[in-house]
Design a protein around this motif. Structure first.
Motif, PDB file in Angstrom:
ATOM      1  N   SER A  71       0.470  -0.894  -0.083  1.00 63.76           N
ATOM      2  CA  SER A  71      -0.199   0.446  -0.329  1.00 63.76           C
ATOM      3  C   SER A  71       0.921   1.779  -0.039  1.00 63.76           C
ATOM      4  CB  SER A  71      -0.946  -0.430   1.197  1.00 63.76           C
ATOM      5  OG  SER A  71      -0.252  -0.092   2.252  1.00 63.76           O
ATOM      6  N   ARG A  72       0.538   2.351  -0.098  1.00 64.12           N
ATOM      7  CA  ARG A  72       1.121   3.423  -0.153  1.00 64.12           C
ATOM      8  C   ARG A  72       0.214   4.688   0.270  1.00 64.12           C
ATOM      9  NH1 ARG A  72       3.800   5.119  -4.973  1.00 64.12           N
ATOM     10  NH2 ARG A  72       3.165   3.531  -6.105  1.00 64.12           N
ATOM     11  N   ASP A  73       1.244   5.760   1.179  1.00 60.91           N
ATOM     12  CA  ASP A  73       0.361   6.635   1.715  1.00 60.91           C
ATOM     13  C   ASP A  73       0.744   7.671   1.711  1.00 60.91           C
ATOM     14  OD1 ASP A  73      -0.657   8.677   3.412  1.00 60.91           O
ATOM     15  OD2 ASP A  73      -0.403   7.730   5.321  1.00 60.91           O
ATOM     16  N   ASN A  74       0.539   8.471   0.442  1.00 59.33           N
ATOM     17  CA  ASN A  74       0.996   9.537  -0.674  1.00 59.33           C
ATOM     18  C   ASN A  74       1.558  10.777   0.661  1.00 59.33           C
ATOM     19  OD1 ASN A  74       0.650   8.475  -2.734  1.00 59.33           O
ATOM     20  ND2 ASN A  74      -1.052   9.592  -3.991  1.00 59.33           N
ATOM     21  N   ALA A  75       0.791  10.654   1.327  1.00 54.78           N
ATOM     22  CA  ALA A  75       1.219  11.699   2.404  1.00 54.78           C
ATOM     23  C   ALA A  75       1.591  12.296   2.710  1.00 54.78           C
ATOM     24  CB  ALA A  75      -0.530  12.548   3.431  1.00 54.78           C
ATOM     25  N   LYS A  76       2.226  10.816   3.304  1.00 59.89           N
ATOM     26  CA  LYS A  76       3.869  10.129   4.032  1.00 59.89           C
ATOM     27  C   LYS A  76       4.310  10.131   2.600  1.00 59.89           C
ATOM     28  CE  LYS A  76       0.811   9.026   8.199  1.00 59.89           C
ATOM     29  NZ  LYS A  76       1.423   7.926   9.275  1.00 59.89           N
ATOM     30  N   ASN A  77       4.265  10.287   1.748  1.00 60.14           N
ATOM     31  CA  ASN A  77       5.494  10.012   1.109  1.00 60.14           C
ATOM     32  C   ASN A  77       5.671   8.694   1.594  1.00 60.14           C
ATOM     33  OD1 ASN A  77       6.524  10.415  -1.616  1.00 60.14           O
ATOM     34  ND2 ASN A  77       8.538  10.708  -1.010  1.00 60.14           N
ATOM     35  N   THR A  78       5.292   6.935   1.427  1.00 57.63           N
ATOM     36  CA  THR A  78       5.595   6.127   1.859  1.00 57.63           C
ATOM     37  C   THR A  78       4.919   4.832   1.336  1.00 57.63           C
ATOM     38  OG1 THR A  78       5.950   7.312   3.695  1.00 57.63           O
ATOM     39  CG2 THR A  78       5.940   4.863   4.240  1.00 57.63           C
ATOM     40  N   VAL A  79       5.256   4.148   1.192  1.00 56.45           N
ATOM     41  CA  VAL A  79       5.005   2.659   0.551  1.00 56.45           C
ATOM     42  C   VAL A  79       5.404   1.469   1.389  1.00 56.45           C
ATOM     43  CG1 VAL A  79       4.952   1.166  -1.215  1.00 56.45           C
ATOM     44  CG2 VAL A  79       5.385   3.206  -2.366  1.00 56.45           C
ATOM     45  N   TYR A  80       3.996   0.808   1.831  1.00 55.45           N
ATOM     46  CA  TYR A  80       4.975  -0.192   2.931  1.00 55.45           C
ATOM     47  C   TYR A  80       4.545  -1.125   2.733  1.00 55.45           C
ATOM     48  CZ  TYR A  80       3.256   3.626   5.555  1.00 55.45           C
ATOM     49  OH  TYR A  80       3.406   5.128   6.610  1.00 55.45           O
ATOM     50  N   LEU A  81       4.965  -2.909   2.902  1.00 54.35           N
ATOM     51  CA  LEU A  81       4.631  -3.402   3.016  1.00 54.35           C
ATOM     52  C   LEU A  81       3.728  -4.698   3.714  1.00 54.35           C
ATOM     53  CD1 LEU A  81       4.678  -6.188   0.530  1.00 54.35           C
ATOM     54  CD2 LEU A  81       6.799  -6.607   1.099  1.00 54.35           C
ATOM     55  N   GLN A  82       2.738  -4.803   4.192  1.00 52.95           N
ATOM     56  CA  GLN A  82       2.628  -5.556   5.424  1.00 52.95           C
ATOM     57  C   GLN A  82       2.892  -7.386   5.110  1.00 52.95           C
ATOM     58  OE1 GLN A  82       0.741  -4.402   8.432  1.00 52.95           O
ATOM     59  NE2 GLN A  82       1.399  -6.523   9.091  1.00 52.95           N
ATOM     60  N   MET A  83       3.018  -8.082   6.374  1.00 54.54           N
ATOM     61  CA  MET A  83       4.217  -9.041   6.386  1.00 54.54           C
ATOM     62  C   MET A  83       3.023  -9.759   6.770  1.00 54.54           C
ATOM     63  SD  MET A  83       7.841  -8.913   5.070  1.00 54.54           S
ATOM     64  CE  MET A  83       8.565  -8.645   6.069  1.00 54.54           C
ATOM     65  N   ASN A  84       2.318 -10.759   6.902  1.00 55.86           N
ATOM     66  CA  ASN A  84       1.524 -11.327   7.730  1.00 55.86           C
ATOM     67  C   ASN A  84       1.649 -13.242   7.274  1.00 55.86           C
ATOM     68  OD1 ASN A  84       0.192  -9.302   8.950  1.00 55.86           O
ATOM     69  ND2 ASN A  84      -1.095  -9.390   7.306  1.00 55.86           N
ATOM     70  N   SER A  85       1.650 -13.977   8.298  1.00 48.94           N
ATOM     71  CA  SER A  85       2.289 -15.242   8.602  1.00 48.94           C
ATOM     72  C   SER A  85       3.790 -15.636   8.254  1.00 48.94           C
ATOM     73  CB  SER A  85       0.781 -16.023   8.316  1.00 48.94           C
ATOM     74  OG  SER A  85      -0.620 -15.480   8.656  1.00 48.94           O
ATOM     75  N   LEU A  86       4.659 -14.803   8.606  1.00 52.79           N
ATOM     76  CA  LEU A  86       5.652 -15.071   8.042  1.00 52.79           C
ATOM     77  C   LEU A  86       6.111 -16.432   8.307  1.00 52.79           C
ATOM     78  CD1 LEU A  86       7.026 -11.558   8.909  1.00 52.79           C
ATOM     79  CD2 LEU A  86       7.313 -12.391   7.098  1.00 52.79           C
ATOM     80  N   LYS A  87       6.989 -17.119   7.251  1.00 48.93           N
ATOM     81  CA  LYS A  87       7.878 -18.462   7.779  1.00 48.93           C
ATOM     82  C   LYS A  87       8.986 -17.911   7.335  1.00 48.93           C
ATOM     83  CE  LYS A  87       3.923 -19.959   4.143  1.00 48.93           C
ATOM     84  NZ  LYS A  87       3.205 -20.264   2.707  1.00 48.93           N
ATOM     85  N   PRO A  88      10.179 -18.993   7.564  1.00 49.46           N
ATOM     86  CA  PRO A  88      11.174 -19.193   7.437  1.00 49.46           C
ATOM     87  C   PRO A  88      11.746 -18.405   6.065  1.00 49.46           C
ATOM     88  CG  PRO A  88      10.322 -21.015   9.449  1.00 49.46           C
ATOM     89  CD  PRO A  88       9.305 -19.963   8.110  1.00 49.46           C
ATOM     90  N   GLU A  89      11.136 -18.793   5.457  1.00 51.83           N
ATOM     91  CA  GLU A  89      12.130 -19.374   4.098  1.00 51.83           C
ATOM     92  C   GLU A  89      11.657 -17.596   3.303  1.00 51.83           C
ATOM     93  OE1 GLU A  89       9.611 -21.217   4.932  1.00 51.83           O
ATOM     94  OE2 GLU A  89       8.080 -21.707   3.606  1.00 51.83           O
ATOM     95  N   ASP A  90      11.101 -16.343   3.817  1.00 53.42           N
ATOM     96  CA  ASP A  90      10.925 -15.303   3.980  1.00 53.42           C
ATOM     97  C   ASP A  90      11.926 -14.669   4.549  1.00 53.42           C
ATOM     98  OD1 ASP A  90       7.529 -15.267   5.207  1.00 53.42           O
ATOM     99  OD2 ASP A  90       8.138 -15.356   2.482  1.00 53.42           O
ATOM    100  N   THR A  91      12.602 -14.891   5.036  1.00 55.48           N
ATOM    101  CA  THR A  91      13.820 -14.285   5.708  1.00 55.48           C
ATOM    102  C   THR A  91      14.732 -13.868   4.218  1.00 55.48           C
ATOM    103  OG1 THR A  91      14.029 -15.763   7.137  1.00 55.48           O
ATOM    104  CG2 THR A  91      16.476 -14.977   6.874  1.00 55.48           C
ATOM    105  N   ALA A  92      15.188 -12.803   4.144  1.00 56.86           N
ATOM    106  CA  ALA A  92      15.861 -12.386   3.622  1.00 56.86           C
ATOM    107  C   ALA A  92      15.963 -11.187   3.715  1.00 56.86           C
ATOM    108  CB  ALA A  92      14.643 -12.315   1.746  1.00 56.86           C
ATOM    109  N   VAL A  93      17.054 -10.600   2.055  1.00 58.85           N
ATOM    110  CA  VAL A  93      17.453  -8.504   2.936  1.00 58.85           C
ATOM    111  C   VAL A  93      16.429  -8.748   2.089  1.00 58.85           C
ATOM    112  CG1 VAL A  93      18.474  -6.467   2.104  1.00 58.85           C
ATOM    113  CG2 VAL A  93      19.750  -8.746   3.244  1.00 58.85           C
ATOM    114  N   TYR A  94      15.079  -7.238   2.030  1.00 60.43           N
ATOM    115  CA  TYR A  94      14.422  -6.419   1.234  1.00 60.43           C
ATOM    116  C   TYR A  94      14.523  -5.485   1.090  1.00 60.43           C
ATOM    117  CZ  TYR A  94      11.213 -10.434   2.703  1.00 60.43           C
ATOM    118  OH  TYR A  94      10.253 -11.879   2.704  1.00 60.43           O
TER     119      TYR A  94
END
Length: 128
Positions: A71-94
């Motif tokens: 999602s993005r919030d243009n007022a804050k000039n920010t893009v978000y990535l909400q990550m739920n139900s994380l798994k060990p295989e999600d481990t990485a540099v993002y």
């Protein structure tokens, strides 16, 4: 020159959640399509998600579909990535990256040269 900064990474247990943020101080991000990419040790970089400049389209890799939300919030000039139900295989540099339409269009394809800028990355570790 667009300069992107990510934040929000850290250590989380399997099944937990994190929110990553991508922001820029020198440019308005709503002119750009913003993608989140990740790279784990020994693996190729993978596009995880993307949101178009007009917010009319999003892309999710099959590996994160149903668990991650961009999602993005243009007022804050920010893009978000909400990550739920994380798994060990999600481990990485993002990393977040910015590209202008039509060259970067959140289709799941990232043409060579489509991205104008990258952030330095934030480490996500999913482990018990």
């Amino acid at each position: 020159q667009v300069q992107l900064v990510e934040s929000g990474g850290g250590l989380v247990q399997p099944g937990g959640s994190l929110i990553l943020s991508c922001t820029a101080s020198d440019v308005t991000l709503d002119y750009y399509a913003i993608g989140w990419f990740r790279q784990a040790p020994g693996k190729e970089r993978e596009e995880v998600s993307c949101i178009s400049s007009s917010d009319t389209s999003t892309y999710y890799a099959d590996s994160v579909k149903g668990r991650f939300t961009i999602s993005r919030d243009n007022a804050k000039n920010t893009v978000y990535l909400q990550m739920n139900s994380l798994k060990p295989e999600d481990t990485a540099v993002y990393h977040c990256a910015a590209g202008r339409p039509p060259f970067y269009s959140c289709s799941g394809d990232v043409p060579l040269g489509a991205l104008d800028a990258w952030g330095q990355g934030t480490l996500v570790t999913v482990s018990s």
